[in-house]
Structures are given as structure tokens and as C-alpha cells.
Design a protein around this motif. Structure first.
Motif, PDB file in Angstrom:
ATOM      1  N   TYR A  98       0.854  -1.188   0.000  1.00 24.25           N
ATOM      2  CA  TYR A  98       0.000   0.000   0.000  1.00 24.25           C
ATOM      3  C   TYR A  98       0.883   1.229   0.000  1.00 24.25           C
ATOM      4  O   TYR A  98       1.787   1.357   0.824  1.00 24.25           O
ATOM      5  CB  TYR A  98      -0.923   0.015   1.222  1.00 24.25           C
ATOM      6  N   TRP A  99       0.635   2.126  -0.951  1.00 22.28           N
ATOM      7  CA  TRP A  99       1.381   3.374  -1.059  1.00 22.28           C
ATOM      8  C   TRP A  99       0.403   4.539  -0.975  1.00 22.28           C
ATOM      9  O   TRP A  99      -0.428   4.722  -1.864  1.00 22.28           O
ATOM     10  CB  TRP A  99       2.148   3.438  -2.374  1.00 22.28           C
ATOM     11  N   ARG A 100       0.523   5.289   0.090  1.00 22.35           N
ATOM     12  CA  ARG A 100      -0.286   6.502   0.211  1.00 22.35           C
ATOM     13  C   ARG A 100       0.606   7.682  -0.154  1.00 22.35           C
ATOM     14  O   ARG A 100       1.639   7.915   0.482  1.00 22.35           O
ATOM     15  CB  ARG A 100      -0.817   6.677   1.632  1.00 22.35           C
ATOM     16  N   CYS A 101       0.208   8.399  -1.182  1.00 22.59           N
ATOM     17  CA  CYS A 101       1.073   9.444  -1.721  1.00 22.59           C
ATOM     18  C   CYS A 101       0.326  10.768  -1.843  1.00 22.59           C
ATOM     19  O   CYS A 101      -0.903  10.800  -1.939  1.00 22.59           O
ATOM     20  CB  CYS A 101       1.586   9.051  -3.108  1.00 22.59           C
ATOM     21  N   ALA A 102       1.094  11.838  -1.843  1.00 27.38           N
ATOM     22  CA  ALA A 102       0.542  13.181  -2.021  1.00 27.38           C
ATOM     23  C   ALA A 102       1.097  13.786  -3.302  1.00 27.38           C
ATOM     24  O   ALA A 102       2.193  13.429  -3.758  1.00 27.38           O
ATOM     25  CB  ALA A 102       0.888  14.065  -0.828  1.00 27.38           C
ATOM     26  N   PHE A 103       0.338  14.697  -3.874  1.00 26.34           N
ATOM     27  CA  PHE A 103       0.784  15.438  -5.052  1.00 26.34           C
ATOM     28  C   PHE A 103       0.691  16.923  -4.763  1.00 26.34           C
ATOM     29  O   PHE A 103      -0.369  17.432  -4.395  1.00 26.34           O
ATOM     30  CB  PHE A 103      -0.079  15.098  -6.267  1.00 26.34           C
TER      31      PHE A 103
ATOM     32  N   LEU B 288      -2.376  15.688 -13.400  1.00 20.94           N
ATOM     33  CA  LEU B 288      -1.114  14.973 -13.548  1.00 20.94           C
ATOM     34  C   LEU B 288      -0.975  13.871 -12.501  1.00 20.94           C
ATOM     35  O   LEU B 288      -0.239  12.899 -12.700  1.00 20.94           O
ATOM     36  CB  LEU B 288       0.056  15.957 -13.439  1.00 20.94           C
ATOM     37  N   ALA B 289      -1.700  14.005 -11.405  1.00 19.89           N
ATOM     38  CA  ALA B 289      -1.639  13.006 -10.340  1.00 19.89           C
ATOM     39  C   ALA B 289      -2.041  11.626 -10.852  1.00 19.89           C
ATOM     40  O   ALA B 289      -1.458  10.612 -10.456  1.00 19.89           O
ATOM     41  CB  ALA B 289      -2.521  13.426  -9.169  1.00 19.89           C
ATOM     42  N   LYS B 290      -3.021  11.565 -11.726  1.00 21.29           N
ATOM     43  CA  LYS B 290      -3.466  10.283 -12.277  1.00 21.29           C
ATOM     44  C   LYS B 290      -2.368   9.626 -13.111  1.00 21.29           C
ATOM     45  O   LYS B 290      -2.204   8.404 -13.102  1.00 21.29           O
ATOM     46  CB  LYS B 290      -4.727  10.480 -13.127  1.00 21.29           C
ATOM     47  N   VAL B 291      -1.621  10.438 -13.827  1.00 14.82           N
ATOM     48  CA  VAL B 291      -0.520   9.925 -14.650  1.00 14.82           C
ATOM     49  C   VAL B 291       0.566   9.350 -13.753  1.00 14.82           C
ATOM     50  O   VAL B 291       1.094   8.262 -13.996  1.00 14.82           O
ATOM     51  CB  VAL B 291       0.054  11.040 -15.539  1.00 14.82           C
ATOM     52  N   LEU B 292       0.894  10.081 -12.698  1.00 13.59           N
ATOM     53  CA  LEU B 292       1.928   9.631 -11.762  1.00 13.59           C
ATOM     54  C   LEU B 292       1.475   8.377 -11.016  1.00 13.59           C
ATOM     55  O   LEU B 292       2.294   7.499 -10.705  1.00 13.59           O
ATOM     56  CB  LEU B 292       2.245  10.753 -10.781  1.00 13.59           C
ATOM     57  N   GLU B 293       0.208   8.284 -10.751  1.00 13.85           N
ATOM     58  CA  GLU B 293      -0.345   7.096 -10.109  1.00 13.85           C
ATOM     59  C   GLU B 293      -0.134   5.875 -10.997  1.00 13.85           C
ATOM     60  O   GLU B 293       0.280   4.810 -10.531  1.00 13.85           O
ATOM     61  CB  GLU B 293      -1.833   7.313  -9.828  1.00 13.85           C
TER      62      GLU B 293
ATOM     63  N   SER C 290       2.952   0.959 -12.380  1.00 12.63           N
ATOM     64  CA  SER C 290       3.720   0.183 -13.359  1.00 12.63           C
ATOM     65  C   SER C 290       5.033  -0.308 -12.759  1.00 12.63           C
ATOM     66  O   SER C 290       5.557  -1.347 -13.161  1.00 12.63           O
ATOM     67  CB  SER C 290       4.005   1.034 -14.605  1.00 12.63           C
ATOM     68  N   MET C 291       5.569   0.434 -11.784  1.00  9.89           N
ATOM     69  CA  MET C 291       6.806   0.043 -11.123  1.00  9.89           C
ATOM     70  C   MET C 291       6.574  -0.936  -9.988  1.00  9.89           C
ATOM     71  O   MET C 291       7.474  -1.698  -9.625  1.00  9.89           O
ATOM     72  CB  MET C 291       7.540   1.286 -10.599  1.00  9.89           C
ATOM     73  N   ARG C 292       5.379  -0.896  -9.406  1.00 14.39           N
ATOM     74  CA  ARG C 292       5.029  -1.802  -8.317  1.00 14.39           C
ATOM     75  C   ARG C 292       3.736  -2.542  -8.679  1.00 14.39           C
ATOM     76  O   ARG C 292       2.667  -2.260  -8.133  1.00 14.39           O
ATOM     77  CB  ARG C 292       4.842  -1.037  -6.993  1.00 14.39           C
ATOM     78  N   PRO C 293       3.795  -3.458  -9.654  1.00 11.40           N
ATOM     79  CA  PRO C 293       2.605  -4.174 -10.105  1.00 11.40           C
ATOM     80  C   PRO C 293       1.870  -4.850  -8.946  1.00 11.40           C
ATOM     81  O   PRO C 293       2.488  -5.480  -8.092  1.00 11.40           O
ATOM     82  CB  PRO C 293       3.167  -5.223 -11.074  1.00 11.40           C
ATOM     83  N   GLY C 294       0.572  -4.681  -8.931  1.00 10.16           N
ATOM     84  CA  GLY C 294      -0.240  -5.294  -7.885  1.00 10.16           C
ATOM     85  C   GLY C 294      -0.369  -4.461  -6.630  1.00 10.16           C
ATOM     86  O   GLY C 294      -1.144  -4.806  -5.728  1.00 10.16           O
ATOM     87  N   ALA C 295       0.378  -3.369  -6.550  1.00 15.32           N
ATOM     88  CA  ALA C 295       0.322  -2.532  -5.355  1.00 15.32           C
ATOM     89  C   ALA C 295      -0.973  -1.724  -5.325  1.00 15.32           C
ATOM     90  O   ALA C 295      -1.557  -1.411  -6.361  1.00 15.32           O
ATOM     91  CB  ALA C 295       1.520  -1.588  -5.312  1.00 15.32           C
ATOM     92  N   ASP C 296      -1.389  -1.406  -4.139  1.00 17.23           N
ATOM     93  CA  ASP C 296      -2.561  -0.545  -3.927  1.00 17.23           C
ATOM     94  C   ASP C 296      -2.030   0.878  -3.758  1.00 17.23           C
ATOM     95  O   ASP C 296      -1.308   1.169  -2.800  1.00 17.23           O
ATOM     96  CB  ASP C 296      -3.309  -0.995  -2.676  1.00 17.23           C
ATOM     97  N   VAL C 297      -2.351   1.746  -4.710  1.00 14.52           N
ATOM     98  CA  VAL C 297      -1.808   3.109  -4.721  1.00 14.52           C
ATOM     99  C   VAL C 297      -2.916   4.131  -4.561  1.00 14.52           C
ATOM    100  O   VAL C 297      -3.927   4.078  -5.253  1.00 14.52           O
ATOM    101  CB  VAL C 297      -1.040   3.388  -6.032  1.00 14.52           C
ATOM    102  N   ASN C 298      -2.708   5.056  -3.645  1.00 13.25           N
ATOM    103  CA  ASN C 298      -3.633   6.160  -3.453  1.00 13.25           C
ATOM    104  C   ASN C 298      -2.837   7.459  -3.508  1.00 13.25           C
ATOM    105  O   ASN C 298      -2.059   7.750  -2.612  1.00 13.25           O
ATOM    106  CB  ASN C 298      -4.360   6.041  -2.114  1.00 13.25           C
ATOM    107  N   LEU C 299      -3.007   8.215  -4.590  1.00 17.58           N
ATOM    108  CA  LEU C 299      -2.258   9.456  -4.770  1.00 17.58           C
ATOM    109  C   LEU C 299      -3.232  10.622  -4.681  1.00 17.58           C
ATOM    110  O   LEU C 299      -4.114  10.777  -5.526  1.00 17.58           O
ATOM    111  CB  LEU C 299      -1.532   9.448  -6.116  1.00 17.58           C
ATOM    112  N   GLU C 300      -3.074  11.411  -3.644  1.00 17.94           N
ATOM    113  CA  GLU C 300      -4.017  12.491  -3.360  1.00 17.94           C
ATOM    114  C   GLU C 300      -3.498  13.835  -3.864  1.00 17.94           C
ATOM    115  O   GLU C 300      -2.471  14.315  -3.395  1.00 17.94           O
ATOM    116  CB  GLU C 300      -4.260  12.577  -1.846  1.00 17.94           C
TER     117      GLU C 300
END
Length: 206
Positions: free
Chosen positions: A4-9, A19-24, A29-39
Motif C-alpha cells: 500500500y502506497w499513500r502518496c501526495a501530489f 497529472l496526479a493520475k498519470v503519476l499514479e 507500473s513500477m510496483r505491479p499489484g500494489a494498492d496506490v492512493n495518490l491524493e
């Protein structure tokens, strides 16, 4: 249990939040299968919005984010100066996101290989003497994008209409499109890879 990666933009303005969606997508793509939340611009700033990038990063010092993506256009300052600016607060979670010279350069690169747009865009670009190789050398890629979007109009669309269309194109940037050939994008990938390992050192041994 998946990662799980909780990230901020942190962007230069709300118009860059797409752009946050692109970075998400890039992170996934670098962590396949990971749960990513970029706010995008997630923090309430305690009722007072910081005045600059350094203040914004410091305002998130106690927030439980794994990564903080910080977007700054290179403009005339250059990519290295902007990266240094992002690193100044000393927060290891920071991932500098520095297009050269503006985010619109990444949009133009994406249009170059976009299945729906590429034939029209390439023909228009050829008429302007533009190629993919010179995109990062454009002094004002925003103006170039504006000219392309208004190519069939007798007058330029209103600023609000351009901003809306620009935002749509930013969010559609494909991480496997021609943007991947740009030096600033390659630098972003390296910065993200380094930040992943700094955050979770075991990733360096995979």
C-alpha cells in the motif's frame, strides 16, 4: 497482503492536479499489484495555504505519506535548479516532477503517438517544422499546444475552454507513449525509483 502506497501530489496550481493520475499509473507500473492512493493537494494546510513549494513540503512533514510528488515546471530556471528546490526541505519522500520546460511538453509528446490524434498532430507539426526530438527545446510548449488546439478556428478559444481541454490531455498522458523518450520523463522515472528504495529499503534487493 498487497503493498500500500499513500502518496501526495503538490502542484503549482489546481490546473495540474490531473497529472496526479498519470503519476499514479507510473507508480503502479513500477510496483505491479500494489494498492496506490495518490491524493492531489490533499492537505488542508491548517487553514492557511503555504506560499511556495518549500512551505508545502514542510507542511506535510508529519503526514503519513509514503511519497510526495512535487511538480514544478522547469521554465527558465532549468531542471536541476527545480530539483534542488524540491530537495531543499530534506524530505526523503519527495519525488521531483519537472517537465522541460512545461507540462505541455509532455502533452505534445503524447499527442505524437496518440492513436486518435497522431496522424492529425504529426501532419500539423510537420507543417510547423516540429519533430518529437525538438519538443523539449521549445521555449513555450503551452503556446504550441494552444496553436494546435485552435488550428481549425478563426480565433483562439477562451482561456477557460483551453484550460479544460488541456486538463483532459494531461490526464490522458500514457506512460508507455512517446513521453517515455523525453529526458525529463526519464529523470522522473529515476527519481521515483530512488524514492521507492529510500522509503522501503528492501526494494533495492529485489
Amino acid at each position: 497482503m498487497s503493498e500500500y502506497w499513500r502518496c501526495a501530489f503538490i502542484g503549482e496550481g489546481t490546473s495540474d492536479n490531473r497529472l496526479a493520475k498519470v503519476l499514479e499509473r507510473l507508480l503502479m507500473s513500477m510496483r505491479p499489484g500494489a494498492d496506490v492512493n495518490l491524493e492531489p493537494e490533499p492537505h488542508e494546510w491548517n487553514g492557511k495555504r503555504p506560499n511556495n513549494v518549500e512551505e508545502k513540503i514542510k507542511a506535510l512533514a508529519e503526514e503519513p505519506y509514503d511519497l510526495i510528488f512535487v511538480h514544478r515546471d522547469a521554465d527558465n530556471a532549468g531542471i536541476e535548479a527545480r530539483i534542488k528546490e524540491c530537495r531543499k526541505p530534506g524530505d526523503d519522500r519527495v519525488v521531483p516532477v519537472i517537465p522541460v520546460t512545461m507540462t505541455e511538453a509532455w502533452v505534445l509528446a503524447d499527442l505524437w503517438s496518440n492513436e486518435k490524434e497522431k496522424e492529425t498532430f504529426r501532419a500539423w507539426a510537420a507543417g510547423k517544422g516540429l519533430s518529437r526530438k525538438v519538443i523539449e527545446g521549445l521555449a513555450d510548449p503551452k503556446r504550441t499546444l494552444e496553436e494546435y488546439l485552435n488550428r481549425d478556428r478563426s480565433s483562439f478559444m477562451k482561456a477557460t475552454a483551453f484550460a479544460r481541454k488541456r486538463s483532459q490531455l494531461v490526464e490522458q498522458i500514457r506512460i508507455d507513449g512517446d513521453v517515455k523518450h523525453l529526458e525529463a520523463w526519464k529523470r522522473l522515472e529515476k527519481e521515483l525509483e530512488s524514492a521507492l528504495v529510500r522509503n522501503r529499503q528492501h526494494l533495492g534487493y529485489e
